[in-house]
Write a protein that holds these residues in place. Structure first.
Motif, PDB file in Angstrom:
ATOM      1  N   ASP A  62     101.294 -26.099 -51.492  1.00  0.00           N
ATOM      2  CA  ASP A  62     100.255 -25.761 -51.543  1.00  0.00           C
ATOM      3  C   ASP A  62      99.306 -26.983 -50.806  1.00  0.00           C
ATOM      4  N   VAL A  63      98.988 -26.482 -49.406  1.00  0.00           N
ATOM      5  CA  VAL A  63      98.490 -27.246 -48.549  1.00  0.00           C
ATOM      6  C   VAL A  63      97.048 -27.103 -48.341  1.00  0.00           C
ATOM      7  N   THR A  64      96.457 -26.887 -49.206  1.00  0.00           N
ATOM      8  CA  THR A  64      94.725 -26.218 -49.136  1.00  0.00           C
ATOM      9  C   THR A  64      93.793 -27.235 -49.137  1.00  0.00           C
ATOM     10  N   LYS A  65      94.203 -28.691 -49.280  1.00  0.00           N
ATOM     11  CA  LYS A  65      93.419 -29.769 -49.054  1.00  0.00           C
ATOM     12  C   LYS A  65      93.859 -30.676 -47.992  1.00  0.00           C
ATOM     13  N   PRO A  66      93.604 -30.297 -46.778  1.00  0.00           N
ATOM     14  CA  PRO A  66      93.676 -31.249 -45.850  1.00  0.00           C
ATOM     15  C   PRO A  66      92.753 -32.603 -45.833  1.00  0.00           C
ATOM     16  N   VAL A  67      93.400 -33.732 -45.726  1.00  0.00           N
ATOM     17  CA  VAL A  67      92.405 -34.908 -45.862  1.00  0.00           C
ATOM     18  C   VAL A  67      92.322 -35.515 -44.321  1.00  0.00           C
ATOM     19  N   ALA A  68      92.856 -35.191 -43.331  1.00  0.00           N
ATOM     20  CA  ALA A  68      92.782 -35.461 -42.102  1.00  0.00           C
ATOM     21  C   ALA A  68      93.122 -34.410 -41.094  1.00  0.00           C
ATOM     22  N   ILE A  69      92.442 -34.173 -40.142  1.00  0.00           N
ATOM     23  CA  ILE A  69      92.727 -33.326 -38.926  1.00  0.00           C
ATOM     24  C   ILE A  69      92.535 -33.857 -37.763  1.00  0.00           C
ATOM     25  N   LEU A  70      93.414 -34.125 -36.648  1.00  0.00           N
ATOM     26  CA  LEU A  70      93.021 -34.433 -35.338  1.00  0.00           C
ATOM     27  C   LEU A  70      93.690 -33.361 -34.525  1.00  0.00           C
ATOM     28  N   GLY A  71      92.365 -32.690 -33.629  1.00  0.00           N
ATOM     29  CA  GLY A  71      92.807 -31.704 -32.842  1.00  0.00           C
ATOM     30  C   GLY A  71      92.475 -30.286 -33.782  1.00  0.00           C
ATOM     31  N   THR A  72      92.868 -29.335 -33.148  1.00  0.00           N
ATOM     32  CA  THR A  72      92.738 -28.096 -34.150  1.00  0.00           C
ATOM     33  C   THR A  72      93.617 -27.675 -34.734  1.00  0.00           C
ATOM     34  N   VAL A  73      93.649 -27.220 -36.068  1.00  0.00           N
ATOM     35  CA  VAL A  73      94.566 -26.855 -37.099  1.00  0.00           C
ATOM     36  C   VAL A  73      94.210 -25.552 -37.797  1.00  0.00           C
ATOM     37  N   THR A  74      94.840 -24.664 -37.963  1.00  0.00           N
ATOM     38  CA  THR A  74      94.503 -23.484 -38.836  1.00  0.00           C
ATOM     39  C   THR A  74      95.419 -22.914 -39.751  1.00  0.00           C
ATOM     40  N   LEU A  75      94.958 -22.765 -40.768  1.00  0.00           N
ATOM     41  CA  LEU A  75      96.069 -22.356 -41.966  1.00  0.00           C
ATOM     42  C   LEU A  75      95.596 -20.893 -42.469  1.00  0.00           C
ATOM     43  N   ASP A  76      96.569 -19.949 -42.044  1.00  0.00           N
ATOM     44  CA  ASP A  76      96.427 -18.514 -42.637  1.00  0.00           C
ATOM     45  C   ASP A  76      97.484 -18.237 -43.585  1.00  0.00           C
ATOM     46  N   HIS A  77      97.131 -18.132 -44.793  1.00  0.00           N
ATOM     47  CA  HIS A  77      98.002 -17.968 -45.915  1.00  0.00           C
ATOM     48  C   HIS A  77      99.271 -19.196 -45.772  1.00  0.00           C
ATOM     49  N   ASP A  78     100.618 -18.707 -45.294  1.00  0.00           N
ATOM     50  CA  ASP A  78     101.613 -19.793 -45.198  1.00  0.00           C
ATOM     51  C   ASP A  78     101.628 -20.275 -43.768  1.00  0.00           C
ATOM     52  N   ILE A  79     101.262 -19.748 -42.771  1.00  0.00           N
ATOM     53  CA  ILE A  79     101.360 -20.024 -41.291  1.00  0.00           C
ATOM     54  C   ILE A  79     100.411 -21.021 -41.015  1.00  0.00           C
ATOM     55  N   LEU A  80     100.962 -22.201 -40.507  1.00  0.00           N
ATOM     56  CA  LEU A  80      99.853 -23.468 -40.050  1.00  0.00           C
ATOM     57  C   LEU A  80     100.372 -23.386 -38.554  1.00  0.00           C
ATOM     58  N   THR A  81      98.895 -23.335 -37.901  1.00  0.00           N
ATOM     59  CA  THR A  81      99.014 -23.372 -36.512  1.00  0.00           C
ATOM     60  C   THR A  81      98.383 -24.644 -35.852  1.00  0.00           C
ATOM     61  N   LEU A  82      98.967 -25.068 -34.975  1.00  0.00           N
ATOM     62  CA  LEU A  82      98.521 -26.510 -34.625  1.00  0.00           C
ATOM     63  C   LEU A  82      98.616 -26.289 -33.110  1.00  0.00           C
ATOM     64  N   ALA A  83      97.269 -26.591 -32.604  1.00  0.00           N
ATOM     65  CA  ALA A  83      97.181 -26.517 -30.937  1.00  0.00           C
ATOM     66  C   ALA A  83      97.986 -27.701 -30.655  1.00  0.00           C
TER      67      ALA A  83
END
Length: 64
Positions: free
Chosen positions: A34-55
């Motif tokens: 359950d990764v619905t609570k990002p506390v830090a992001i650097l760059g571009t990150v998206t979450l679509d259901h269980d697929i995490l996309t990192l630029a």
């Protein structure tokens, strides 16, 4: 292969999941926590259901 690094960090009962894309290209990973609570992001990150996309060269930290 994918240039993804990830690990857990714990402190007492707190758990964090760190994921880095060390490539200049976009990468995706399937997350099974359950990764619905990002506390830090650097760059571009998206979450679509269980697929995490990192630029390219992006990172994310989730509180578990």
């Amino acid at each position: 292969g994918k240039a993804i690094g990830s690990w857990y960090m714990t402190s007492g009962s707190d758990r964090m999941l760190v994921i880095h894309n060390t490539s200049a290209k976009e990468n995706t990973v399937t997350v099974t926590f359950d990764v619905t609570k990002p506390v830090a992001i650097l760059g571009t990150v998206t979450l679509d259901h269980d697929i995490l996309t990192l630029a390219g060269n992006s990172s994310v930290v989730f509180k578990l």
